[in-house]
Design an enzyme around this catalytic site. Structure first.
Site, PDB file in Angstrom:
ATOM      1  N   ASP A 158      -4.950  -0.536   1.118  1.00  0.00           N
ATOM      2  CA  ASP A 158      -3.771  -1.345   1.469  1.00  0.00           C
ATOM      3  C   ASP A 158      -3.316  -1.045   2.894  1.00  0.00           C
ATOM      4  O   ASP A 158      -2.543  -1.812   3.469  1.00  0.00           O
ATOM      5  CB  ASP A 158      -2.604  -1.029   0.504  1.00  0.00           C
ATOM      6  N   GLN A 194      -0.281  -0.958  -7.236  1.00  0.00           N
ATOM      7  CA  GLN A 194       0.440  -2.224  -7.132  1.00  0.00           C
ATOM      8  C   GLN A 194       1.952  -1.977  -7.084  1.00  0.00           C
ATOM      9  O   GLN A 194       2.503  -1.287  -7.943  1.00  0.00           O
ATOM     10  CB  GLN A 194       0.077  -3.131  -8.327  1.00  0.00           C
ATOM     11  N   LYS A 200      -7.140  -9.699  -8.062  1.00  0.00           N
ATOM     12  CA  LYS A 200      -7.886  -8.704  -7.274  1.00  0.00           C
ATOM     13  C   LYS A 200      -9.112  -8.230  -8.040  1.00  0.00           C
ATOM     14  O   LYS A 200     -10.213  -8.120  -7.479  1.00  0.00           O
ATOM     15  CB  LYS A 200      -6.968  -7.511  -6.939  1.00  0.00           C
TER      16      LYS A 200
END
Ligand code: NAP
Length: 284
Positions: A121, A98, A54
């Site tokens: 997200d 994460q 990412k």
């Protein structure tokens, strides 16, 4: 019939080019690039791979990118303080914590603390609610990538039977909502469903289960579109999807491979969300 492949790698490259141009436009207009902060707690090896990928993509696209890594001993309160600091940072448009987090931290509490306007997200209940109500918001990246694949092959889901297998908050549920919002007739399957019967009448199948080759090729309706979100390790150690690819491709019109299908789209859509978040925040 042998299906055409939906090439997720190629499409992800195209999305990244679009995002790069949008990021450059943000930088030119507002004097700073879109910024994404990724928070990692502990030493989960898979998380390190995802986060590194990412970060690398963010840099390549000209974003500001920050990786905050903390030991597994970080307390929930300390992580909440990190999130609050990032919420208040004007250079940060997107915050990604994460998962999985260490067991002593409640990921629901952490995700709920992220400013919804920075929730790239799309996991915050407010964004999930916006999607549920068919309103604009930040959409989870994997299902957004699946919708982008359908758009790329110019398939209109209006009135089509779309069967989503899996009901997780990350993939199955938002996928079903995106299809419903696009006027598909949607069926959601889970571990208590007769999956074979539902797949047999599906024009579109989205498999997001986590069970290798659960969906048999013989179930696939001739001419259907098959999108395989699954990422599983087969008995031979190779990556494989939730669909029995070799047999399914003989019946489907379009199918995604694993690897090289949905997987590459997820990070591309994360970057897309970050630019969208930056544009929305900076335009205020
Ligand atoms: P998850 O949270 O474990 O959810 C799996 C879902 O599948 C659940 O709703 C479960 O039903 C259902 N299920 C399990 N066994 C089933 C069966 N035999 N028949 C029908 N449904 C069954 O998984 P997830 O996070 O959504 O991920 C699903 C898969 O997608 C995994 O392989 C994951 O690695 C992959 N994934 C890929 C990406 C990507 O970027 N390509 C991103 C995210 C996830 P119940 O609710 O009844 O338990």
């Amino acid at each position: 019939m042998t299906a055409q492949l939906i090439d997720g790698k190629a499409l992800a490259a195209k999305v990244r080019e679009e995002v790069k141009a949008a990021a450059a436009a943000v930088t030119q207009k507002y004097g700073r690039p879109p910024g994404i902060a990724v928070v990692r707690v502990g030493e989960d090896p898979a998380s390190l791979v995802y986060v590194s990928s990412k970060e690398k993509t963010a840099r390549e696209l000209g974003f500001g990118s920050w990786h905050h890594h903390f030991p597994a001993t970080l307390s929930q309160g300390e992580l909440l303080a990190v999130v609050q600091r990032l919420n208040a940072d004007p250079l940060v448009d997107g915050i990604l914590v994460q998962l999985p987090l260490p067991k002593h931290i409640d990921s629901n509490v952490i995700l709920a603390a992220i400013d919804p306007s920075k929730d790239v997200d799309g996991f915050h209940a407010l964004n999930a609610g916006q999607l549920f109500q068919g309103r604009p918001g930040l959409v989870p990246c994997t299902p957004a990538g699946c919708m982008r694949m359908l758009k790329e092959i110019a398939f209109d889901v209006t009135g089509k039977n779309c069967v989503v297998i899996g009901r997780s908050n990350i993939v199955g549920r938002p996928m079903a909502m995106l299809l419903l919002n696009a006027s598909a007739t949607v069926t959601v399957c889970h571990s208590k469903s007769d999956v074979a019967a539902e797949v047999r009448r599906a024009d579109v199948v989205v498999a997001a289960v986590g069970v290798s080759k659960l969906v048999k090729g013989e179930w696939v309706k001739p001419g259907a579109i098959v999108i395989d979100v699954g990422m599983n390790r087969g008995a031979d150690g190779k990556l494989c999807g939730d669909v029995e690819f070799e047999t399914a491709k003989e019946r489907a019109a379009w199918i995604t491979p694993v690897p090289g299908g949905v997987g590459p789209m997820t990070i591309a859509m994360l970057m897309h969300n970050t630019v969208v978040a930056a544009q929305a925040r900076l335009a205020k």
